[in-house]
Every structure is written in C-alpha cells, then in structure tokens.
Design a protein around this motif. Structure first.
Motif, PDB file in Angstrom:
ATOM      1  N   ALA A 151      37.759  38.817  75.083  1.00 28.53           N
ATOM      2  CA  ALA A 151      35.962  39.627  75.930  1.00 28.53           C
ATOM      3  C   ALA A 151      35.240  40.085  74.451  1.00 28.53           C
ATOM      4  O   ALA A 151      33.840  39.655  74.748  1.00 28.53           O
ATOM      5  CB  ALA A 151      35.984  40.029  77.144  1.00 28.53           C
ATOM      6  N   ALA A 152      35.983  40.888  73.455  1.00 24.55           N
ATOM      7  CA  ALA A 152      34.426  41.806  72.845  1.00 24.55           C
ATOM      8  C   ALA A 152      34.721  40.571  72.190  1.00 24.55           C
ATOM      9  O   ALA A 152      33.204  40.924  70.972  1.00 24.55           O
ATOM     10  CB  ALA A 152      35.955  42.816  72.354  1.00 24.55           C
ATOM     11  N   MET A 153      35.649  39.464  71.549  1.00 27.73           N
ATOM     12  CA  MET A 153      34.038  38.660  70.673  1.00 27.73           C
ATOM     13  C   MET A 153      34.328  37.285  71.447  1.00 27.73           C
ATOM     14  O   MET A 153      33.437  36.800  70.414  1.00 27.73           O
ATOM     15  CB  MET A 153      35.256  37.966  69.681  1.00 27.73           C
ATOM     16  N   THR A 154      33.287  37.202  72.953  1.00 33.70           N
ATOM     17  CA  THR A 154      33.290  35.802  73.491  1.00 33.70           C
ATOM     18  C   THR A 154      31.339  36.400  73.304  1.00 33.70           C
ATOM     19  O   THR A 154      30.952  37.064  73.977  1.00 33.70           O
ATOM     20  CB  THR A 154      33.663  36.187  74.747  1.00 33.70           C
ATOM     21  N   PRO A 155      30.706  35.607  72.826  1.00 32.27           N
ATOM     22  CA  PRO A 155      29.826  35.554  72.691  1.00 32.27           C
ATOM     23  C   PRO A 155      28.490  35.110  73.572  1.00 32.27           C
ATOM     24  O   PRO A 155      27.445  35.710  73.803  1.00 32.27           O
ATOM     25  CB  PRO A 155      29.086  34.404  71.404  1.00 32.27           C
ATOM     26  N   GLU A 156      28.602  34.211  75.149  1.00 31.80           N
ATOM     27  CA  GLU A 156      28.351  33.924  76.255  1.00 31.80           C
ATOM     28  C   GLU A 156      28.758  34.899  77.124  1.00 31.80           C
ATOM     29  O   GLU A 156      29.863  35.721  77.212  1.00 31.80           O
ATOM     30  CB  GLU A 156      29.159  33.103  76.570  1.00 31.80           C
ATOM     31  N   TYR A 157      26.810  35.690  77.575  1.00 29.82           N
ATOM     32  CA  TYR A 157      27.292  37.323  78.251  1.00 29.82           C
ATOM     33  C   TYR A 157      28.058  36.757  79.462  1.00 29.82           C
ATOM     34  O   TYR A 157      29.101  37.302  79.588  1.00 29.82           O
ATOM     35  CB  TYR A 157      25.845  37.662  78.145  1.00 29.82           C
ATOM     36  N   LEU A 158      27.683  35.533  80.243  1.00 32.07           N
ATOM     37  CA  LEU A 158      28.518  35.575  81.500  1.00 32.07           C
ATOM     38  C   LEU A 158      30.148  35.114  81.447  1.00 32.07           C
ATOM     39  O   LEU A 158      31.430  35.915  82.058  1.00 32.07           O
ATOM     40  CB  LEU A 158      27.892  34.725  82.911  1.00 32.07           C
ATOM     41  N   ARG A 159      30.810  34.680  80.429  1.00 30.78           N
ATOM     42  CA  ARG A 159      31.854  34.431  79.512  1.00 30.78           C
ATOM     43  C   ARG A 159      32.829  35.878  79.596  1.00 30.78           C
ATOM     44  O   ARG A 159      33.965  36.567  79.956  1.00 30.78           O
ATOM     45  CB  ARG A 159      32.270  33.182  79.052  1.00 30.78           C
ATOM     46  N   ARG A 160      32.115  36.386  79.102  1.00 28.78           N
ATOM     47  CA  ARG A 160      32.686  37.753  78.395  1.00 28.78           C
ATOM     48  C   ARG A 160      32.634  38.322  79.317  1.00 28.78           C
ATOM     49  O   ARG A 160      33.844  39.613  79.557  1.00 28.78           O
ATOM     50  CB  ARG A 160      31.692  38.663  77.265  1.00 28.78           C
ATOM     51  N   ALA A 161      31.060  38.981  80.806  1.00 26.80           N
ATOM     52  CA  ALA A 161      31.612  39.846  81.989  1.00 26.80           C
ATOM     53  C   ALA A 161      32.559  39.424  82.495  1.00 26.80           C
ATOM     54  O   ALA A 161      33.284  40.077  82.785  1.00 26.80           O
ATOM     55  CB  ALA A 161      30.441  39.421  82.087  1.00 26.80           C
ATOM     56  N   GLY A 162      33.273  37.981  82.432  1.00 23.90           N
ATOM     57  CA  GLY A 162      34.067  37.704  83.309  1.00 23.90           C
ATOM     58  C   GLY A 162      35.631  38.112  83.315  1.00 23.90           C
ATOM     59  O   GLY A 162      36.245  38.081  83.871  1.00 23.90           O
ATOM     60  N   ALA A 170      27.686  44.496  78.403  1.00 20.61           N
ATOM     61  CA  ALA A 170      26.430  44.673  78.213  1.00 20.61           C
ATOM     62  C   ALA A 170      26.484  45.242  76.887  1.00 20.61           C
ATOM     63  O   ALA A 170      25.847  44.694  76.045  1.00 20.61           O
ATOM     64  CB  ALA A 170      25.618  44.692  79.401  1.00 20.61           C
ATOM     65  N   ILE A 171      27.709  46.237  77.202  1.00 26.61           N
ATOM     66  CA  ILE A 171      27.504  47.002  76.299  1.00 26.61           C
ATOM     67  C   ILE A 171      28.203  47.176  74.381  1.00 26.61           C
ATOM     68  O   ILE A 171      28.205  47.162  73.990  1.00 26.61           O
ATOM     69  CB  ILE A 171      28.570  48.252  76.740  1.00 26.61           C
ATOM     70  N   ARG A 172      29.693  46.168  75.598  1.00 23.90           N
ATOM     71  CA  ARG A 172      30.509  45.517  74.277  1.00 23.90           C
ATOM     72  C   ARG A 172      30.273  43.836  73.512  1.00 23.90           C
ATOM     73  O   ARG A 172      30.588  43.428  74.278  1.00 23.90           O
ATOM     74  CB  ARG A 172      32.017  45.408  74.872  1.00 23.90           C
ATOM     75  N   LYS A 173      29.179  43.533  72.843  1.00 23.20           N
ATOM     76  CA  LYS A 173      28.948  43.286  72.530  1.00 23.20           C
ATOM     77  C   LYS A 173      29.454  42.426  70.964  1.00 23.20           C
ATOM     78  O   LYS A 173      29.761  43.138  70.577  1.00 23.20           O
ATOM     79  CB  LYS A 173      27.187  42.479  72.689  1.00 23.20           C
ATOM     80  N   PRO A 174      29.742  41.077  71.236  1.00 22.56           N
ATOM     81  CA  PRO A 174      30.410  40.734  69.928  1.00 22.56           C
ATOM     82  C   PRO A 174      29.469  41.156  68.323  1.00 22.56           C
ATOM     83  O   PRO A 174      28.298  40.882  68.552  1.00 22.56           O
ATOM     84  CB  PRO A 174      31.157  39.747  70.038  1.00 22.56           C
ATOM     85  N   PRO A 175      30.036  41.525  67.263  1.00 23.40           N
ATOM     86  CA  PRO A 175      29.149  41.257  66.015  1.00 23.40           C
ATOM     87  C   PRO A 175      28.405  40.084  65.646  1.00 23.40           C
ATOM     88  O   PRO A 175      28.724  39.101  66.954  1.00 23.40           O
ATOM     89  CB  PRO A 175      30.088  41.510  64.901  1.00 23.40           C
TER      90      PRO A 175
END
Length: 123
Positions: free
Chosen positions: A58-69, A115-120
C-alpha cells in the motif's frame, strides 16, 4: 519477512488488545468481562500478522483509491475483532449500527492513511 516488522505487528496487536481490555473493563467492570472476551483478543495477533505484506504494498501504490483500499484491507480484520468484541458486551447492541460504524471507521482511516502515507515521488 522482516523480523522488526513482525515484532512491530505483534507489539501493535498486543497494544490494541490491551487497550480493548482496558476500555471494556472500565466500561463494564473487569470482573464482569467474560472469558470469551479475553480469548477473542488473542485473535488480534494473527489478524495483525497475516496482512503484513499489504502495508508495504500500500505504501508503494501510487493511485490514491487503490492505496486506500489496500490500507482498508490491512486494518479490516484487526479492527473488526476490536470493534465487534467490545460491541458484543453491550446488551443493547444493534448489529446493523455496529456494522455501519465499523465500515465508516475503516473507510475514514483508510482514506487518511492513504493521504498521509504517499509513496516517494519518482523522478
């Protein structure tokens, strides 16, 4: 699997279980907590360990909704154990209200984590 990551998940699971026992004991009285409640708290430990691979992904997933999922999937089972075990102690529990509250909280926390844990940023 990284041993520090595993140790962190186990300690977090113990902390969550301890907080749940503390809050339930303060609400209902420690002497009135049933044995099943304490045993259910032990389920938080494998519930924290099993989705360990989801959080780095999740921390490395760039798409916001996929990361949230992915964050929602990672926290869904540990929070379900925490929430439903303490809700079940209340004789006036409404299953539908408990489920709606659970879903709302998981969604809010997943969106916040994403939102907080965006990938680099890739350059």
């Amino acid at each position: 699997m990284n041993s520090a990551f595993l140790r962190s998940a186990l300690l977090t699971g113990l902390l969550i279980a301890g907080v749940n026992v503390l809050f339930a004991g303060l609400d209902h009285g420690f002497d009135r907590l049933p044995v099943w409640f304490y045993l259910v708290q032990l389920l938080i430990l494998p519930a924290m360990v099993l989705p360990l691979r989801i959080f780095p992904q999740a921390a490395m997933t760039p798409e916001y909704l996929r990361r949230a999922g992915l964050y929602a999937l990672g926290w869904a089972v540990p929070y379900a154990i925490y929430k439903f075990s303490s809700d079940a102690l209340n004789p006036a529990m409404t299953p539908a209200a408990s489920l709606v509250s659970y879903l709302f909280t998981v969604i809010v926390f997943a969106l916040l984590f994403a939102a907080i844990r965006k990938p680099p940023v890739q350059k």
